[in-house]
Design an enzyme around this catalytic site. Structure first.
Site, mmCIF file in Angstrom:
data_model
loop_
_atom_site.group_PDB
_atom_site.id
_atom_site.type_symbol
_atom_site.label_atom_id
_atom_site.label_comp_id
_atom_site.label_asym_id
_atom_site.label_seq_id
_atom_site.Cartn_x
_atom_site.Cartn_y
_atom_site.Cartn_z
ATOM 1 N N GLY A 227 0.789 -1.227 0.000
ATOM 2 C CA GLY A 227 0.000 0.000 0.000
ATOM 3 C C GLY A 227 0.818 1.272 0.000
ATOM 4 N NE ARG B 159 -7.941 -14.309 -15.070
ATOM 5 C CZ ARG B 159 -6.701 -14.016 -14.728
ATOM 6 N NH1 ARG B 159 -6.394 -12.803 -14.336
ATOM 7 N NH2 ARG B 159 -5.766 -14.929 -14.781
ATOM 8 N NE ARG C 279 -6.448 -12.204 -9.101
ATOM 9 C CZ ARG C 279 -6.015 -13.444 -9.335
ATOM 10 N NH1 ARG C 279 -4.824 -13.806 -8.924
ATOM 11 N NH2 ARG C 279 -6.754 -14.290 -9.988
ATOM 12 C CG HIS D 93 3.943 -2.160 -15.674
ATOM 13 N ND1 HIS D 93 3.598 -3.385 -15.176
ATOM 14 C CD2 HIS D 93 4.965 -2.364 -16.545
ATOM 15 C CE1 HIS D 93 4.373 -4.313 -15.736
ATOM 16 N NE2 HIS D 93 5.212 -3.707 -16.564
ATOM 17 C CB VAL E 82 -1.628 -7.345 -19.430
ATOM 18 C CG1 VAL E 82 -0.670 -6.977 -18.301
ATOM 19 C CG2 VAL E 82 -2.695 -8.295 -18.920
ATOM 20 C CG ASP E 83 1.149 -3.911 -17.685
ATOM 21 O OD1 ASP E 83 0.412 -3.278 -16.903
ATOM 22 O OD2 ASP E 83 1.825 -4.886 -17.332
#
Length: 193
Positions: A13, A66, A92, A110, A145-146
């Site tokens: 966090g 998911r 996730r 990222h 993703v990304d």
């Protein structure tokens, strides 16, 4: 208008706390309404509680798909009236269900200079490839993703003595700088006039 943030986190966090500090310092016109975490042992819960932010466990292991997990996340985000989702160490992959519910309103950070080194173990990938510059990227989340639109990046030189841990620590320093900045700019775009 005050923006209501929902933070998705799986780990310590530290990015959530950097964002909370930026809000306290009036750098971001927003309020963190809820932190959703999927790992029962995640330290983000303790940080959120210390900051007086509701923390909700939605354990991915409790869902058959998911999509079902994302529906539960959406329900919680809606209960807290969230209008911008911040993935801060959320480990996730999200589905079209969540993306459709918050179209172009999900941000992620990222630990690489995208489009290089997408997915997991980005810092390992960078070191194994032998890059001289690594870094981090804030982007809008898309299904691949990304791969969403890049909002902010920071470069970090790779030292010959670097390990995954040492490089990760230096990248994280930059994450704590660029993520609040990217959120502030996303919520209040700078005019070119």
């Amino acid at each position: 208008m005050l923006n209501y943030l929902g933070i998705l986190a799986s780990g310590s966090g530290s990015n959530m706390e950097a964002i909370a500090n930026a809000i306290s310092n009036k750098e971001i016109n927003a309020q963190i309404r809820v932190v959703i975490y999927n790992n029962p042992d995640a330290k983000v819960k303790e940080r959120a509680e210390r900051l007086g932010i509701p923390a909700v466990l939605i354990n991915h292991r409790d869902y058959k798909s998911r999509e079902d997990l994302d529906r539960a996340i959406i329900q919680t985000l809606n209960e807290y009236q969230v209008n911008l989702v911040i993935m801060a160490g959320w480990m996730r992959v999200v589905t079209q269900v969540l993306i459709d519910a918050f179209s172009d309103r999900i941000l992620n950070i990222h630990p690489s200079l995208l489009p290089s080194f997408r997915g997991t173990h980005a810092i390992d990938q960078a070191l194994n490839y032998g890059v001289k510059i690594a870094g981090c990227t804030v982007h809008i989340v898309s299904l691949e993703v990304d791969s969403g639109k890049i909002l902010e990046q920071a470069a970090v030189p790779v030292l010959t003595s670097d390990t995954v841990e040492s490089l990760q620590q230096r990248i994280q320093v930059q994450e704590h700088i660029i993520y609040p900045k990217a959120i502030a700019n996303f919520l209040a775009p700078v005019s070119n006039t």
